[in-house]
Design an enzyme around this catalytic site. Sequence first.
Site, PDB file in Angstrom:
ATOM      1  CD  GLU A  40      31.642 -53.964  27.340  1.00  0.00           C
ATOM      2  OE1 GLU A  40      30.520 -54.827  27.624  1.00  0.00           O
ATOM      3  OE2 GLU A  40      32.712 -54.958  27.359  1.00  0.00           O
ATOM      4  CE  LYS A  64      23.697 -47.706  21.180  1.00  0.00           C
ATOM      5  NZ  LYS A  64      22.651 -47.479  20.321  1.00  0.00           N
ATOM      6  CE1 TYR A  69      27.392 -46.451  19.464  1.00  0.00           C
ATOM      7  CE2 TYR A  69      28.326 -47.969  18.259  1.00  0.00           C
ATOM      8  CZ  TYR A  69      27.182 -47.128  18.788  1.00  0.00           C
ATOM      9  OH  TYR A  69      26.442 -46.834  17.625  1.00  0.00           O
TER      10      TYR A  69
HETATM   11  P1  NAD Z   1      23.739 -39.898  15.634  1.00  0.00           P
HETATM   12  O1  NAD Z   1      24.210 -39.609  16.559  1.00  0.00           O
HETATM   13  O2  NAD Z   1      22.549 -38.611  14.402  1.00  0.00           O
HETATM   14  O3  NAD Z   1      22.021 -40.093  16.027  1.00  0.00           O
HETATM   15  C1  NAD Z   1      21.557 -39.974  17.793  1.00  0.00           C
HETATM   16  C2  NAD Z   1      20.809 -39.072  18.443  1.00  0.00           C
HETATM   17  O4  NAD Z   1      20.581 -39.174  19.455  1.00  0.00           O
HETATM   18  C3  NAD Z   1      20.749 -37.606  18.327  1.00  0.00           C
HETATM   19  O5  NAD Z   1      20.324 -36.946  17.211  1.00  0.00           O
HETATM   20  C4  NAD Z   1      21.489 -37.057  19.056  1.00  0.00           C
HETATM   21  O6  NAD Z   1      21.441 -35.565  19.592  1.00  0.00           O
HETATM   22  C5  NAD Z   1      20.323 -37.815  19.898  1.00  0.00           C
HETATM   23  N1  NAD Z   1      20.830 -37.811  21.097  1.00  0.00           N
HETATM   24  C6  NAD Z   1      22.149 -38.627  21.867  1.00  0.00           C
HETATM   25  N2  NAD Z   1      22.503 -39.008  22.595  1.00  0.00           N
HETATM   26  C7  NAD Z   1      21.003 -38.310  23.358  1.00  0.00           C
HETATM   27  C8  NAD Z   1      20.459 -37.688  24.955  1.00  0.00           C
HETATM   28  N3  NAD Z   1      21.061 -38.861  25.987  1.00  0.00           N
HETATM   29  N4  NAD Z   1      18.982 -37.833  24.991  1.00  0.00           N
HETATM   30  C9  NAD Z   1      18.636 -37.988  23.347  1.00  0.00           C
HETATM   31  N5  NAD Z   1      18.848 -37.540  22.725  1.00  0.00           N
HETATM   32  C10 NAD Z   1      20.072 -37.836  22.504  1.00  0.00           C
HETATM   33  O7  NAD Z   1      23.058 -41.504  15.329  1.00  0.00           O
HETATM   34  P2  NAD Z   1      22.706 -42.499  14.445  1.00  0.00           P
HETATM   35  O8  NAD Z   1      23.966 -43.017  12.578  1.00  0.00           O
HETATM   36  O9  NAD Z   1      21.586 -41.868  13.445  1.00  0.00           O
HETATM   37  O10 NAD Z   1      22.445 -43.926  15.025  1.00  0.00           O
HETATM   38  C11 NAD Z   1      21.115 -43.427  16.225  1.00  0.00           C
HETATM   39  C12 NAD Z   1      20.809 -44.446  16.166  1.00  0.00           C
HETATM   40  O11 NAD Z   1      21.503 -46.364  15.714  1.00  0.00           O
HETATM   41  C13 NAD Z   1      21.913 -44.701  17.514  1.00  0.00           C
HETATM   42  O12 NAD Z   1      21.651 -45.308  18.371  1.00  0.00           O
HETATM   43  C14 NAD Z   1      22.994 -46.058  17.098  1.00  0.00           C
HETATM   44  O13 NAD Z   1      24.127 -46.353  18.333  1.00  0.00           O
HETATM   45  C15 NAD Z   1      22.375 -46.529  16.766  1.00  0.00           C
HETATM   46  N6  NAD Z   1      23.186 -47.701  15.196  1.00  0.00           N
HETATM   47  C16 NAD Z   1      23.356 -46.591  13.800  1.00  0.00           C
HETATM   48  C17 NAD Z   1      24.647 -47.091  13.199  1.00  0.00           C
HETATM   49  C18 NAD Z   1      25.334 -46.727  12.064  1.00  0.00           C
HETATM   50  O14 NAD Z   1      26.045 -46.582  11.009  1.00  0.00           O
HETATM   51  N7  NAD Z   1      24.269 -44.779  11.656  1.00  0.00           N
HETATM   52  C19 NAD Z   1      25.264 -48.680  13.355  1.00  0.00           C
HETATM   53  C20 NAD Z   1      24.834 -49.087  14.470  1.00  0.00           C
HETATM   54  C21 NAD Z   1      24.241 -48.718  15.352  1.00  0.00           C
END
Ligand code: NAD
Length: 313
Positions: free
Chosen positions: A145, A147, A143
Amino acid sequence: MRNLVTGGAGFVGSHLVDRLMQAGEEVICLDNYFTGRKANVSQWLGHPRFELIRHDVTDPIRLEVDRIWHLACPASPVHYQHNPIKTAKTSFLGTLNMLGLSRRVGARLLLASTSEVYGDPEVHPQPESYRGCVNTIGIRSCYDEGKRIAETLCFDYRRMHGLEIRVARIFNTYGPRMLPNDGRVVSNFIVQALRGEPLTLYGDGSQTRSFCYVDDLVEGLIRLMNGSHTGPINLGNPGEFTIRQLAELVKGRINPALELIEKPLPQDDPLQRQPVIELAKSELGWQPTVPLQQGLDPTIAHFRELLAQEASA
Ligand code: NAD
Ligand code: UDP
């Protein structure tokens, strides 16, 4: 504006979709439903400005859009460690494909990066200039690396092809629509407390995180996309809590009699994390407005409803 939201059926993505739809924009929501749910966007199914596509971002796709909000990637350690090779592919190939699309159609792309690029930080709190302390071979590396290379790709596309990119470094965000089995700490504690189970502290609970309410985060993402600052820019709530303090807050709201039990601390679990948000304040005029004590209430209400639905099913 024609918007593509990858990961749009997920936790953050679906709140972003709501905001864009409410603003009268066109939205294509793309998701492979790994951690997302159609139910998160079902309120928009059939709406003339809304489209839902089941697609995996590791495969290229051609679409006509003006803006790409690239959020697709599992965010909870439990989920991103389930198939770490797939997680790395999602970050690398997924971002490459979205940048390719961006270049083809001239769309602006916003990458949902993460505070995890700082790893287990030796600098506290973390400004954007800190380059991080990431273990390249640990269980969080897929995750972290992933990002980091995603950020690199964005900036190389910008340098080589003049692409308009925006990079948000998102810190721990919570709120309604997190899944009960999400595995992240806020959802775990609330679900445990509602089920009358002990709250599981990993380690002694002295590690810290800074928790941002999802509505605040989405406001920050929108300002970043609309503004002229490329980033990377921290988006998070500087209110820092130990995990034990969080457990006490959740317990206090649901059932003060519950026990806290200690479980082993996972490998490479960052000891402390707090964003410096001066850049977001000055460049975006943004700062969080919802303190943890306030944001927990609607989050608890969401899980209460979800568990009641499960019980009556
Ligand atoms: P989440 O897991 O609820 O949402 C991620 C979404 O991406 C899901 O709907 C999943 O089905 C979809 N997904 C995963 N792999 C996929 C693929 N290969 N193709 C298409 N869709 C795919 O997570 P979240 O908390 O909503 O996070 C959303 C984004 O924000 C992510 O990129 C995450 O890294 C980033 N982020 C979130 C947080 C947090 O605290 N929520 C913190 C830092 C970064
Ligand atoms: N954590 C915990 N109990 C849980 C889930 C998580 O004590 O049931 C801890 C975890 O070890 C970490 C912190 O809470 O120190 C935040 O974990 P989360 O998975 O929410 O996010 P991240 O570690 O990615 O910041």
